[in-house]
Scaffold this active site. Sequence first.
Site, PDB file in Angstrom:
ATOM      1  N   PRO A   1       0.835  -1.207   0.000  1.00 45.35           N
ATOM      2  CA  PRO A   1       0.000   0.000   0.000  1.00 45.35           C
ATOM      3  C   PRO A   1       0.873   1.262   0.000  1.00 45.35           C
ATOM      4  O   PRO A   1       1.853   1.333   0.716  1.00 45.35           O
ATOM      5  CB  PRO A   1      -0.779  -0.118   1.315  1.00 45.35           C
ATOM      6  CG  PRO A   1      -0.679  -1.537   1.718  1.00 45.35           C
ATOM      7  CD  PRO A   1       0.625  -2.030   1.169  1.00 45.35           C
ATOM      8  N   GLU A   2       0.505   2.213  -0.841  1.00 42.57           N
ATOM      9  CA  GLU A   2       1.217   3.489  -0.888  1.00 42.57           C
ATOM     10  C   GLU A   2       0.282   4.564  -0.341  1.00 42.57           C
ATOM     11  O   GLU A   2      -0.799   4.251   0.147  1.00 42.57           O
ATOM     12  CB  GLU A   2       1.654   3.780  -2.329  1.00 42.57           C
ATOM     13  CG  GLU A   2       2.510   2.649  -2.906  1.00 42.57           C
ATOM     14  CD  GLU A   2       3.007   2.914  -4.324  1.00 42.57           C
ATOM     15  OE1 GLU A   2       3.155   4.088  -4.701  1.00 42.57           O
ATOM     16  OE2 GLU A   2       3.239   1.931  -5.055  1.00 42.57           O
TER      17      GLU A   2
END
Length: 280
Positions: free
Chosen positions: A2-3
């Site tokens: 996840p960014e």
Amino acid sequence: MPELPEVEVIRCALEPLIMGKTFVSPVLYMSSTIEYPGPEEFCAFLSGRRVERIGRKGKYLLIDLDRGFLAIHLRMTGNLIYCEREQTHEDRFLRIGLPFSDGSALYFSDMRRFGRIWLVESEEELALRVLKNVGPDILDEVDRDKFCRLLAKRNSTRLKTLLLDQKFIAGMGNIYTDECLHRCGLHPLRQAGTLERAEVEKLYAVIREVLAEGIEFGGTSIRNYRNAAGALGDFQSRLAVYGRRGEHCRCCGAVIEKINAAGRGTYYCPRCQKISGHVS
Ligand SMILES: [Zn+2]
């Protein structure tokens, strides 16, 4: 992994669900997920704490409590799952259960086990123990001039390496970095110092634009990311280069290539993103 957009989507989804709720005794299925403090102190300190705000810095989710902060980093495969009623989970990757006094609960599931949770008592401790190596958040804490100033200090660093460096700016990861560089027409191996001022300004604008689109479309679902409500993000259908090796660039028709940059698989279009003698 996840960014920033995925974490922001989770933050927005969680906020109305857990705001104002009070934690009761956590259930630890795998105590090594807690980076700090020890498992017993974690359980004792979290019980009775009320959620006052849900924030984010880079890829860290920061839950402000009436006393202290709960910080969560999902790393590779971490998921937060919210349930209206505490339940026995079949999920064999469940690491921690965080029940609330009203019977609802937040679960942390993590197949690869790299995700981490911290519980600290003060903002100073948060800065010291959790965010020590985290630079300013690219959406909330960096304006255009600051971006130009920060970039000017890192002249010899290649763009891909620089944008992935959370100490430089926090929030970018492999997927969004490749997408931003493609949209700017910048080669991932180009050195930061070779960019004209106009190119730096464009890079800044594009980073914010791409991250905003990522948030709007619910993040990118590749491998294991799910948002807190359990839904899959939808940004992957909009990816221009990431994961598309051998396919044709939508801008110019050239075949997208994959190289290694900053130790990561990096996708780019050799025609849109020419290196043009800029690398020494
Ligand atoms: Zn192209």
